[in-house]
Write an enzyme that holds these catalytic residues in place. Structure first.
Site, short mmCIF file in Angstrom:
data_model
loop_
_atom_site.label_atom_id
_atom_site.label_comp_id
_atom_site.label_asym_id
_atom_site.label_seq_id
_atom_site.Cartn_x
_atom_site.Cartn_y
_atom_site.Cartn_z
N THR A 223 1.93 -1.11 10.36
CA THR A 223 2.51 -1.47 9.17
C THR A 223 3.77 -0.97 8.85
OG1 THR A 223 1.65 0.61 8.28
CG2 THR A 223 0.19 -1.02 8.10
N ASP B 186 -6.41 2.54 -2.04
CA ASP B 186 -7.39 2.20 -0.93
C ASP B 186 -7.53 3.41 -0.20
OD1 ASP B 186 -5.42 1.74 0.41
OD2 ASP B 186 -6.10 -0.13 1.35
N GLU C 71 -11.02 6.98 7.99
CA GLU C 71 -9.88 7.44 8.92
C GLU C 71 -9.32 8.87 8.35
OE1 GLU C 71 -7.31 4.00 10.24
OE2 GLU C 71 -8.08 3.31 8.08
N SER D 168 0.91 -1.36 0.05
CA SER D 168 0.18 0.15 -0.03
C SER D 168 0.87 1.44 -0.09
CB SER D 168 -0.96 -0.08 1.09
OG SER D 168 -1.81 0.87 1.26
N SER E 19 2.82 1.67 15.09
CA SER E 19 2.16 1.53 13.89
C SER E 19 2.03 -0.08 13.67
CB SER E 19 3.19 2.13 12.87
OG SER E 19 2.77 1.43 11.54
N ARG F 112 4.04 6.04 16.04
CA ARG F 112 3.35 7.47 15.63
C ARG F 112 3.04 8.09 16.88
NH1 ARG F 112 3.00 5.95 10.50
NH2 ARG F 112 1.98 3.97 9.81
C1 G16 Z 1 -3.35 0.38 6.62
C2 G16 Z 1 -4.79 0.14 7.17
C3 G16 Z 1 -5.36 1.50 7.60
C4 G16 Z 1 -4.30 2.29 8.57
C5 G16 Z 1 -3.12 2.34 7.88
C6 G16 Z 1 -2.00 2.89 8.63
O1 G16 Z 1 -3.74 1.32 5.27
O2 G16 Z 1 -5.81 -0.23 6.24
O3 G16 Z 1 -6.56 1.20 8.45
O4 G16 Z 1 -4.52 3.45 8.97
O5 G16 Z 1 -2.71 1.08 7.48
O6 G16 Z 1 -1.93 2.05 9.75
P1 G16 Z 1 -0.74 1.99 10.91
O7 G16 Z 1 -0.71 3.50 11.63
O8 G16 Z 1 -1.12 1.01 11.93
O9 G16 Z 1 0.62 1.87 10.35
P2 G16 Z 1 -2.81 0.80 3.89
O10 G16 Z 1 -3.37 1.96 3.19
O11 G16 Z 1 -1.49 1.17 4.35
O12 G16 Z 1 -3.27 -0.41 3.66
#
Ligand code: G16
Length: 547
Positions: free
Chosen positions: A507, A287, A378, A68, A505, A512
């Site tokens: 991802t 997305d 979000e 993503s 985070s 954060r």
């Molecule tokens: C994904 C999730 C989102 C989230 C984002 C960041 O988005 O689908 O709901 O807001 O990660 O998450 P975090 O702050 O836990 O890193 P995407 O667009 O990266 O698939």
């Protein structure tokens, strides 16, 4: 169908060994990290997808290979449940166990535990559809996935290069074909036709908004948005697709895309708009979407997910009223990142119930299902609107008593088709915003006047181990490291309209820090002070965050 062939799994798995000393975690959106560490994980996710399908009586499970908004060298993998939802949470722990089994024997043991725990009929058929974004690491990971699917004996269906929401859409379509919940034609063309027809109906009789410039993050959204616009008459929508270079390595999400624009609150590289013009940025798998415009004084104005959610929520509420369907309740779901002004506007001005849940589609989606019409967005631009079966049936069968009521009902019907209800979808959300602009005959600047954002700042802190951070209260309060929340509270108290929270985070390998306050200067001071606390307390690595 034969039982699971554990010997075959052992032999196949040996081709996809798990690296030593790596602990995989199933995060906000599945597994995500540097692509060269993912081979064994993706192979095992293939097995998991097959097991999940068997458990659900052979329903089709989706697998998306994407990272993503993250860097091009990263990749990731996530499972999509039959109606487009994220993998059921009760399976996440097992997903992590599968990924972390060190040897082939341990892997087989975990599979046997899953089979027993969920009482899976090994002889049941299993069907999986999968897709990937444009990352160069995608094809090799697809091969690993296919090996996993073959190991478990699943029927496989390669959907090719697609946006994440297109995979969610087609998974839902395949599983609802011929039922009262039938979601549409299970093809990419079916997706475009559904959205394009719905857009035409939603803007019927309204004049076209000015052209929209789109930064596609040099990702899959570029090709798919161009295909979508081929289905829409230029007389009703004009989209100029920029940052569409998916061939040159290193360009994906680099200084562009929704995450870059939202975090840095500035125009992306490769897009120059003048005062009065508006643009939008997609992320790497399309997305998410954020909008923006240049104000008359030349300043950059962001119209993020909170603003899009508020705009869509208020438009739907007005349509529901105009349609005479006041019995339908509308609610909005946000996360801790929602700007305090947006929550105030929705609750106090629009009088809409607002819920706050932890970050991640899995939480937002389920909370939104509690309303007849649940709007979730979000701040980062990920969101959609869900219509319950009751609301859907009512809107479909209602007959207006006046031409105005009939018109509002027809627009609601069109919106139900236009919105990708399986997951947040940048292309569908783009059409939604454009449809609202056409219906209201408003500029983005006019929409932006609904409320004024509190100045805010998001800072990333790199620490040795982000997993030591544990939160509660929809991620607004830190439980661990002990004592840190008290120090954050003491800082926040010093600032008018101050608010700040810290979360790991799911991802990226970062913590954060979010802050808002009455002025940008105070907000930045607060954000960087909290980031400094996090850095000091948790053994920050790299540079200490500073203004
Ligand atoms: C994904 C999730 C989102 C989230 C984002 C960041 O988005 O689908 O709901 O807001 O990660 O998450 P975090 O702050 O836990 O890193 P995407 O667009 O990266 O698939």
């Amino acid at each position: 169908m034969a039982s699971i062939n554990y010997d075959k799994i052992k032999t196949d798995a040996a081709q996809h060994p798990k690296p030593q000393d790596i602990k995989y975690t199933h995060g906000t959106a599945g597994f995500r990290m540097k692509a060269d560490l993912l081979d064994s994980v993706v192979y095992r996710v293939g097995i998991l997808a097959g097991l999940r399908s068997k458990k659900l009586d052979g329903k089709v499970i989706g697998v998306m290979i994407t990272a993503s908004h993250n860097r091009e060298i990263d990749n990731g993998v996530k499972l999509v449940d039959p109606y487009g939802e994220m993998l059921h949470q009760s399976w996440e722990g097992y997903a992590a166990q599968l990924a972390n089994a060190q040897t082939e024997d341990e892997l087989v043991e975990v599979i046997k535990i899953i089979v027993k725990e969920f009482d899976i009929d090994e002889t049941m058929t299993s069907k999986v559809i999968y897709a990937r974004d444009t990352r160069p690491s995608g094809p090799a990971l697809v091969m690993a996935l296919e090996d996993g699917l073959r190991s478990i004996g699943a029927e496989i269906n390669d959907f090719g290069i697609k946006t994440t929401p297109q995979l969610h859409y087609v998974t839902c379509c395949l599983n609802t074909q011929g039922t009262e919940k039938s979601y549409g034609e299970p093809t990419e063309a079916g997706y475009y036709k559904k959205l394009a027809n719905a857009y035409r109906r939603a803007v019927e009789g309204k004049s076209r908004p000015s052209p929209l410039y789109v930064d596609s993050a040099n990702g899959v959204g570029a090709i798919k948005l161009k295909e979508l616009t081929n289905y829409i008459d230029k007389d009703i929508l004009e989209v100029i697709v920029l940052n569409d270079d998916i061939k040159t390595q290193g360009k994906l999400n680099h200084l562009c895309g929704a995450d870059y624009v939202k975090t840095n609150q500035r125009l992306p590289l490769g897009l120059n708009i003048k005062a009065g013009e508006r643009a939008a940025s997609l992320d790497g798998d399309a997305d998410r979407i954020v909008y923006y415009f240049i104000d008359d004084d030349g300043t950059f104005k962001l119209f993020d997910g909170d603003k899009i959610g508020s705009l869509a929520g208020s438009f739907i509420i007005d349509l529901v009223k105009a349609a005479g369907l006041e019995g339908i309740n509308v609610g909005v779901v946000q996360t801790a990142y929602a700007n305090g002004s947006s929550t105030h506007y929705l609750e106090k001005v629009m009088k809409v119930p607002v819920s706050c849940v932890p970050t991640g589609v899995k939480y937002l989606h389920h909370e939104a299902e509690k309303f007849d019409i649940g709007v979730y967005f979000e701040a980062n631009g990920h969101g959609t609107i869900l219509f319950s079966l009751t609301a859907t049936k009512l809107i479909r069968s209602s007959k207006g008593e006046t031409p105005e009521q009939e018109d509002a009902i027809e627009r609601l019907r069109a919106l139900m088709e236009l919105i990708n209800q399986t997951v947040g979808d940048a292309l569908s959300d783009l059409l939604l915003v454009e449809a609202i602009l056409a219906n209201r005959q408003w500029t983005l600047k006019r929409c932006n006047e609904a409320y004024k954002d509190l100045p805010n700042r998001l800072v990333k802190v790199i620490v040795t181990d982000r997993h030591i951070f544990k939160t509660t209260n929809a991620e607004r309060t830190l439980v661990e490291p002990a004592g840190l929340q008290g120090k954050i509270d003491a800082l926040v108290k010093k600032y008018k309209d101050g608010r700040s929270f810290v979360r790991p985070s799911g991802t990226e390998d970062v913590v954060r820090v979010y802050a808002e306050a009455a002025t940008q200067k105070e907000c930045d001071e607060l954000a960087y002070s909290v980031a400094g606390l996090v850095y000091d307390e948790a053994g920050g690595t790299g540079g200490r965050p500073d203004e």
